[in-house]
Design a protein around this motif. Sequence first.
Motif, PDB file in Angstrom:
ATOM      1  N   GLN A 340      22.219   0.161  68.322  1.00 17.54           N
ATOM      2  CA  GLN A 340      22.909  -0.358  67.129  1.00 17.54           C
ATOM      3  C   GLN A 340      23.680  -1.643  67.430  1.00 17.54           C
ATOM      4  N   GLY A 341      23.577  -2.117  68.654  1.00 23.81           N
ATOM      5  CA  GLY A 341      24.170  -3.399  68.998  1.00 23.81           C
ATOM      6  C   GLY A 341      25.504  -3.346  69.698  1.00 23.81           C
ATOM      7  N   ASP A 342      25.961  -2.167  70.130  1.00 19.67           N
ATOM      8  CA  ASP A 342      27.236  -2.105  70.834  1.00 19.67           C
ATOM      9  C   ASP A 342      27.141  -2.772  72.204  1.00 19.67           C
ATOM     10  N   ASN A 343      28.263  -3.303  72.658  1.00 16.73           N
ATOM     11  CA  ASN A 343      28.329  -4.038  73.909  1.00 16.73           C
ATOM     12  C   ASN A 343      28.052  -3.098  75.088  1.00 16.73           C
ATOM     13  N   PRO A 344      27.081  -3.417  75.961  1.00 14.10           N
ATOM     14  CA  PRO A 344      26.777  -2.553  77.104  1.00 14.10           C
ATOM     15  C   PRO A 344      27.988  -2.312  78.014  1.00 14.10           C
ATOM     16  N   ALA A 345      28.841  -3.323  78.170  1.00 11.04           N
ATOM     17  CA  ALA A 345      30.025  -3.155  79.011  1.00 11.04           C
ATOM     18  C   ALA A 345      30.970  -2.114  78.412  1.00 11.04           C
ATOM     19  N   PHE A 346      31.076  -2.118  77.079  1.00 11.48           N
ATOM     20  CA  PHE A 346      31.928  -1.148  76.394  1.00 11.48           C
ATOM     21  C   PHE A 346      31.351   0.263  76.540  1.00 11.48           C
ATOM     22  N   ILE A 347      30.053   0.387  76.379  1.00 11.12           N
ATOM     23  CA  ILE A 347      29.404   1.696  76.524  1.00 11.12           C
ATOM     24  C   ILE A 347      29.521   2.187  77.961  1.00 11.12           C
ATOM     25  N   SER A 348      29.390   1.282  78.919  1.00 14.69           N
ATOM     26  CA  SER A 348      29.539   1.647  80.317  1.00 14.69           C
ATOM     27  C   SER A 348      30.915   2.246  80.574  1.00 14.69           C
ATOM     28  N   LYS A 349      31.931   1.663  79.981  1.00 10.06           N
ATOM     29  CA  LYS A 349      33.299   2.165  80.142  1.00 10.06           C
ATOM     30  C   LYS A 349      33.449   3.544  79.510  1.00 10.06           C
ATOM     31  N   LEU A 350      32.845   3.734  78.339  1.00 14.74           N
ATOM     32  CA  LEU A 350      32.923   5.034  77.675  1.00 14.74           C
ATOM     33  C   LEU A 350      32.238   6.125  78.510  1.00 14.74           C
ATOM     34  N   LEU A 351      31.162   5.759  79.174  1.00 15.92           N
ATOM     35  CA  LEU A 351      30.405   6.734  79.976  1.00 15.92           C
ATOM     36  C   LEU A 351      31.058   7.019  81.325  1.00 15.92           C
ATOM     37  N   GLY A 352      31.994   6.166  81.734  1.00 18.10           N
ATOM     38  CA  GLY A 352      32.656   6.382  83.017  1.00 18.10           C
ATOM     39  C   GLY A 352      31.922   5.782  84.188  1.00 18.10           C
ATOM     40  N   HIS A 353      31.134   4.710  83.944  1.00 20.18           N
ATOM     41  CA  HIS A 353      30.436   4.026  85.025  1.00 20.18           C
ATOM     42  C   HIS A 353      31.321   2.918  85.587  1.00 20.18           C
ATOM     43  N   LYS A 354      31.194   2.667  86.877  1.00 18.26           N
ATOM     44  CA  LYS A 354      32.002   1.648  87.529  1.00 18.26           C
ATOM     45  C   LYS A 354      31.597   0.249  87.091  1.00 18.26           C
ATOM     46  N   THR A 355      30.304   0.027  86.930  1.00 21.60           N
ATOM     47  CA  THR A 355      29.792  -1.282  86.521  1.00 21.60           C
ATOM     48  C   THR A 355      28.800  -1.115  85.375  1.00 21.60           C
ATOM     49  N   VAL A 356      28.443  -2.229  84.769  1.00 21.60           N
ATOM     50  CA  VAL A 356      27.525  -2.189  83.645  1.00 21.60           C
ATOM     51  C   VAL A 356      26.066  -2.091  84.102  1.00 21.60           C
ATOM     52  N   GLU A 357      25.820  -2.322  85.411  1.00 23.34           N
ATOM     53  CA  GLU A 357      24.438  -2.325  85.904  1.00 23.34           C
ATOM     54  C   GLU A 357      23.725  -1.008  85.645  1.00 23.34           C
ATOM     55  N   MET A 358      24.428   0.102  85.796  1.00 24.44           N
ATOM     56  CA  MET A 358      23.813   1.404  85.556  1.00 24.44           C
ATOM     57  C   MET A 358      23.320   1.526  84.125  1.00 24.44           C
ATOM     58  N   VAL A 359      24.103   1.054  83.188  1.00 20.57           N
ATOM     59  CA  VAL A 359      23.704   1.094  81.774  1.00 20.57           C
ATOM     60  C   VAL A 359      22.490   0.207  81.549  1.00 20.57           C
ATOM     61  N   GLN A 360      22.521  -0.990  82.110  1.00 17.95           N
ATOM     62  CA  GLN A 360      21.398  -1.918  81.940  1.00 17.95           C
ATOM     63  C   GLN A 360      20.112  -1.322  82.513  1.00 17.95           C
ATOM     64  N   ARG A 361      20.233  -0.665  83.664  1.00  9.28           N
ATOM     65  CA  ARG A 361      19.053  -0.116  84.325  1.00  9.28           C
ATOM     66  C   ARG A 361      18.522   1.117  83.602  1.00  9.28           C
ATOM     67  N   THR A 362      19.432   1.999  83.160  1.00  6.69           N
ATOM     68  CA  THR A 362      19.024   3.267  82.561  1.00  6.69           C
ATOM     69  C   THR A 362      18.614   3.116  81.101  1.00  6.69           C
ATOM     70  N   TYR A 363      19.314   2.244  80.389  1.00  6.28           N
ATOM     71  CA  TYR A 363      19.105   2.148  78.936  1.00  6.28           C
ATOM     72  C   TYR A 363      18.618   0.759  78.508  1.00  6.28           C
ATOM     73  N   GLY A 364      17.893   0.088  79.413  1.00  5.89           N
ATOM     74  CA  GLY A 364      17.451  -1.273  79.125  1.00  5.89           C
ATOM     75  C   GLY A 364      16.720  -1.423  77.797  1.00  5.89           C
ATOM     76  N   ARG A 365      15.869  -0.447  77.481  1.00  6.29           N
ATOM     77  CA  ARG A 365      15.089  -0.536  76.237  1.00  6.29           C
ATOM     78  C   ARG A 365      15.987  -0.542  75.007  1.00  6.29           C
ATOM     79  N   TRP A 366      17.026   0.261  75.025  1.00  5.17           N
ATOM     80  CA  TRP A 366      17.916   0.351  73.876  1.00  5.17           C
ATOM     81  C   TRP A 366      18.886  -0.833  73.826  1.00  5.17           C
ATOM     82  N   VAL A 367      19.226  -1.369  74.992  1.00  4.12           N
ATOM     83  CA  VAL A 367      20.035  -2.583  75.023  1.00  4.12           C
ATOM     84  C   VAL A 367      19.271  -3.719  74.339  1.00  4.12           C
TER      85      VAL A 367
END
Length: 398
Positions: A340-367
């Motif tokens: 839906q267009g939410d900022n990956p860095a913001f989602i990374s923080k909500l998920l409790g990840h140290k960096t945004v790289e995990m979000v980019q790698r795991t959810y690249g298609r949705w990003v």
Amino acid sequence: MIGVTPLSRKNKQVYQVAFSYRGVQCREVVDLPHSKANEQYCMRTRAEIMGKIERGEFRYVDYFPNSARAQVFGHAPVQSKLLKGLLEAYRDRVKLTLEASTFAGYRKAIENNLIPWCGDKRLADLKPADIRDWVGTQAVSLKTIRNRLLPLRGVLDEAVADELIPFNPIDRVTLAKLVPVDKRTSDFEPEPYTAGELKILLGKLTNLRERYAFQFWAFTGVRTGELVGLRWSRVDLEARTVHIQETTTEGKDKARPKTKAGVRTIPLLPAALEALEGMRELTQLAGQRVFTNTRADAKDGAWRDSTLARIWKAAHKDTGIAYRNPYQLRHTFASQLLSQGDNPAFISKLLGHKTVEMVQRTYGRWVSEGEKLGFDRPPRQYGVQLLWAPVDSHVKKM
């Protein structure tokens, strides 16, 4: 011949090698027929032993592995040590030094993979070729193979440190070259639910404690242990937030989540807030935990991972919706908001990840889906509507 004596025993020719070690007169038999060459061999062997004794490098078991004196001097014959016993001892020893979830992985690897494969092998008999052969039978990813070998690596490293074996055979195996190309990277791919699927599955949960637990899970993206460990003292309904601090893993409470970054405050989507409002009259006055199982073995009603998985699987019956494990609710939360267009860095923080790289790698298609929406993306839809109120009922957005 100083220190080397030819003997005849039971019609058999042997040599006796004599030397002093740690103040003890030692006499060991070398099973060789009498000859000039064998005599010279025994003399050289004794000289080598004497040199190592002088340098403090002598190990009895290297020269006389079957001798009772090897045990007397603390050099237990490696032939007597089976990997099964070493792996079990290692399992029991590291239990108190590892996180419960990490230990669970070690235990499963030891009991389900390593002991069935090499438990009956003697420590000294495990060769790099044996490891290569075993790797070739594993139809899993390279990461999984490495994880399964971790306890064995620990056992073998200890054996090297104790001078029971000269090297760790795993170190002489290049795992990546033994695994097919398509298995060298993780084959994990999130399988999130659609909002429509979630509504159907949650509706199948007629027990409100169960329904609200899974609803909160799906609209906050917390980890399993964070869901089970959540206390009412961490909930601020007025501010519409929850603070993630404690976690419960393998039935044990911990004062901190999986990672340092896991300590975080999550603003609540209306659907998540609805779940907490529903739980107030059920658990807020009864105890500390927000989500409890009245049939749990634990006195405080803590959920077990296996029980949550069983309930969630049962909810899929007769729905036509493909079953995914409950952890996919965390992936659903992340993928829905990212698409839906939410900022990956913001989602990374909500998920409790140290960096945004995990979000980019795991959810690249949705990003990518979210990025395609550009500046004119429509208002967020996921979780902004109450699930069990009239269709047009909306509350304040996150």
